[in-house]
Write an enzyme that holds these catalytic residues in place. Structure first.
Site, mmCIF file in Angstrom:
data_model
loop_
_atom_site.group_PDB
_atom_site.id
_atom_site.type_symbol
_atom_site.label_atom_id
_atom_site.label_comp_id
_atom_site.label_asym_id
_atom_site.label_seq_id
_atom_site.Cartn_x
_atom_site.Cartn_y
_atom_site.Cartn_z
ATOM 1 N N GLY A 72 28.895 -53.059 -82.004
ATOM 2 C CA GLY A 72 29.858 -53.154 -80.922
ATOM 3 C C GLY A 72 29.790 -51.949 -80.001
ATOM 4 O O GLY A 72 29.680 -50.816 -80.470
ATOM 5 N N ASN B 144 28.348 -48.277 -88.893
ATOM 6 C CA ASN B 144 28.003 -48.449 -90.292
ATOM 7 C C ASN B 144 26.726 -49.264 -90.499
ATOM 8 O O ASN B 144 25.808 -48.847 -91.215
ATOM 9 C CB ASN B 144 29.176 -49.144 -90.995
ATOM 10 C CG ASN B 144 29.535 -48.451 -92.286
ATOM 11 O OD1 ASN B 144 28.663 -48.176 -93.082
ATOM 12 N ND2 ASN B 144 30.807 -48.163 -92.481
ATOM 13 N N ASP C 108 35.956 -48.037 -84.370
ATOM 14 C CA ASP C 108 36.712 -48.257 -85.608
ATOM 15 C C ASP C 108 36.942 -46.977 -86.406
ATOM 16 O O ASP C 108 37.804 -46.939 -87.286
ATOM 17 C CB ASP C 108 35.994 -49.277 -86.498
ATOM 18 C CG ASP C 108 35.967 -50.660 -85.879
ATOM 19 O OD1 ASP C 108 37.009 -51.085 -85.363
ATOM 20 O OD2 ASP C 108 34.907 -51.298 -85.902
ATOM 21 N N MET D 101 41.978 -54.020 -82.778
ATOM 22 C CA MET D 101 40.782 -54.136 -83.607
ATOM 23 C C MET D 101 40.892 -53.292 -84.871
ATOM 24 O O MET D 101 41.558 -52.256 -84.891
ATOM 25 C CB MET D 101 39.538 -53.755 -82.824
ATOM 26 C CG MET D 101 39.090 -54.796 -81.819
ATOM 27 S SD MET D 101 37.591 -54.270 -80.953
ATOM 28 C CE MET D 101 37.221 -55.753 -80.002
ATOM 29 N N ARG E 181 38.878 -54.215 -88.811
ATOM 30 C CA ARG E 181 38.647 -55.225 -89.851
ATOM 31 C C ARG E 181 39.245 -54.787 -91.184
ATOM 32 O O ARG E 181 40.061 -55.485 -91.774
ATOM 33 C CB ARG E 181 37.141 -55.453 -90.003
ATOM 34 C CG ARG E 181 36.754 -56.507 -91.025
ATOM 35 C CD ARG E 181 35.230 -56.587 -91.133
ATOM 36 N NE ARG E 181 34.611 -56.735 -89.832
ATOM 37 C CZ ARG E 181 34.488 -57.898 -89.198
ATOM 38 N NH1 ARG E 181 34.954 -59.002 -89.754
ATOM 39 N NH2 ARG E 181 33.912 -57.956 -88.008
ATOM 40 N N LEU F 168 38.843 -54.973 -74.422
ATOM 41 C CA LEU F 168 39.328 -53.891 -73.561
ATOM 42 C C LEU F 168 39.343 -52.558 -74.300
ATOM 43 O O LEU F 168 39.165 -51.496 -73.696
ATOM 44 C CB LEU F 168 40.741 -54.221 -73.066
ATOM 45 C CG LEU F 168 40.854 -55.398 -72.092
ATOM 46 C CD1 LEU F 168 42.323 -55.736 -71.863
ATOM 47 C CD2 LEU F 168 40.169 -55.075 -70.777
#
Length: 407
Positions: free
Chosen positions: A12, A113, A143, A187, A189, A299
């Site tokens: 990403g 990662n 993240d 965001m 996970r 965004l």
């Protein structure tokens, strides 16, 4: 030096990933690299022999400045998992044949990662065949879940965007004289670093979010609904921040409780979406309270108009540090940031073995998450230096100017 350099971007994007690319390119050229190639769409593109000579795309100091301010991945990205070496040596032979054809001596991969998994496998294969090519990982991910490093480039700018946006959403909700609920999906996970940044909104000019929920702790829907009911009885607007990856105690993601289309990438990651909408619909249906869902979605990672200067500077520095380390003989390493001072804030770069970083997730420590659905001052103290200062866009005709690889 006669050996060429190649660099790619994977996973990403972030608002500052191209600042790391600029750091790699500028430092490599300054240190005498004859050619600096860019993989188009990462390792997947390289396998298809898709690459460009970056000197044809980045020609001036202004181009460097524009590249630093350009969001998304200048070279394109991919989510491509290399096979295990023992199961498919042919793929690695193909990659190394291409690298040898291009006379590559140094390989840099900017990513998170999963991208570090690529560096791990390529450096392991290089050792297996006694190749002299140096492989270095350049960290990025909004993240902030990369192990060992204090934080990852990209996180600070995303955190800044989230905190600023939450302040605006909170102000908007307070205009009404009846209770409303806004669920903001952020965001994350399995790690709640981004959602934690929503807590920064609380300040002397902002009431802050009412609750926030991170994936590090199980999500109790009944308790959540009771809290919403209690808060709404006070006649106030309610703003809640939730990580897209929050799970109920049985291990299911909240978004899986609603009808959804399941999409899984090559690394086995489910596409996340719908947590806020599910909760908002449940509130409206069961409590009869006006409710809306907001997904910050992409965004969070492309808002380069509100980048953190600290973040963009560190992103550039880790790119340059990776080149320096590789040219000095290091391989199979990742550049990491080490915080050496909080007041004043200061981070330095080091290198660390990729095997300790690839496929390892760094989560928010449980002691930084409170029992009343919030985070501690220690966590805010950790985040706040990363959002400081700004790097204004270069404006043309009223809009930010970006650098495009196809220009």
């Amino acid at each position: 030096m006669n050996e060429n350099v190649i660099v790619g971007q994977s996973g990403g994007p972030t608002a500052v990933i191209n600042s790391s690319l600029a750091g790699v390119f500028k430092t490599a050229k300054d240190r005498g690299a004859k050619k600096v190639y860019g993989m188009i769409h990462g390792i997947k593109g390289l396998l298809d022999k898709q690459y460009v000579d970056l000197s044809d795309k980045i020609k001036t100091t202004m181009d460097i400045d524009l590249l630093k301010r350009t969001p998304s991945s200048f070279l394109g990205s991919c989510r491509f998992k290399l096979p295990e070496i023992e199961k498919d040596k042919a793929t690695f032979e193909k990659i190394f044949n291409i690298l040898n054809e291009l006379e590559i001596g140094y390989f840099f991969y900017i990513g998170g990662n999963d991208s570090m998994d690529t560096i791990k496998k390529l450096s392991d294969y290089a050792k297996l065949i006694n190749s002299d090519i140096k492989f270095m990982g350049v960290p990025k991910t909004i993240d902030n879940d990369l192990a060992v490093t204090d934080h990852t480039p990209g996180y600070g700018s995303a955190a800044k965007f989230i905190a600023a946006t939450m302040k605006e959403i909170i102000r908007d909700g307070l205009v009404y004289d009846y209770p409303t609920v806004t669920i903001v999906e952020i965001m994350g996970r399995n790690a709640g670093w981004l959602t934690a940044a929503a807590a920064l909104a609380k300040s002397d000019d902002c009431e802050g979010v009412d609750m926030l929920f991170l994936p590090e702790k199980p999500f109790d829907i009944d308790s959540f609904m009771s809290s919403i009911k209690e808060l709404s009885s006070k006649g106030k607007s309610i703003v809640v921040a939730v990580s897209e990856g929050i799970k109920v105690p049985d291990g299911r993601y909240v978004f899986e409780l609603a009808e959804h289309v399941e999409v899984v990438d090559s690394f086995g990651h489910k596409q996340m979406s719908g947590t806020a909408k599910f909760l908002s619909n449940k509130i409206a249906a069961e409590l009869g309270i006006k409710s809306r869902a907001i997904e910050l979605s992409t965004l969070q990672r492309c808002a380069s108009h509100i980048t953190s200067r600290t973040d963009i500077t560190e992103a550039y520095n880790v790119g340059g540090a990776a080149v320096k380390a590789a040219f000095e003989g290091e391989s199979g390493k990742v550049v990491v940031l080490k915080r050496v001072s909080d007041d004043p804030y200061m981070c330095i770069t080091e290198t660390h073995d990729v095997h300790d970083i690839a496929n390892v997730e760094k989560k928010v420590p449980l002691e930084w998450i409170t029992d009343n659905n919030n985070v501690t001052s220690d966590l805010l103290h950790y985040i706040r230096p990363l959002i400081q200062a700004e790097l204004s866009p270069i404006m043309v005709d009223g809009l930010p100017r970006h650098l495009n690889v196809n220009m």
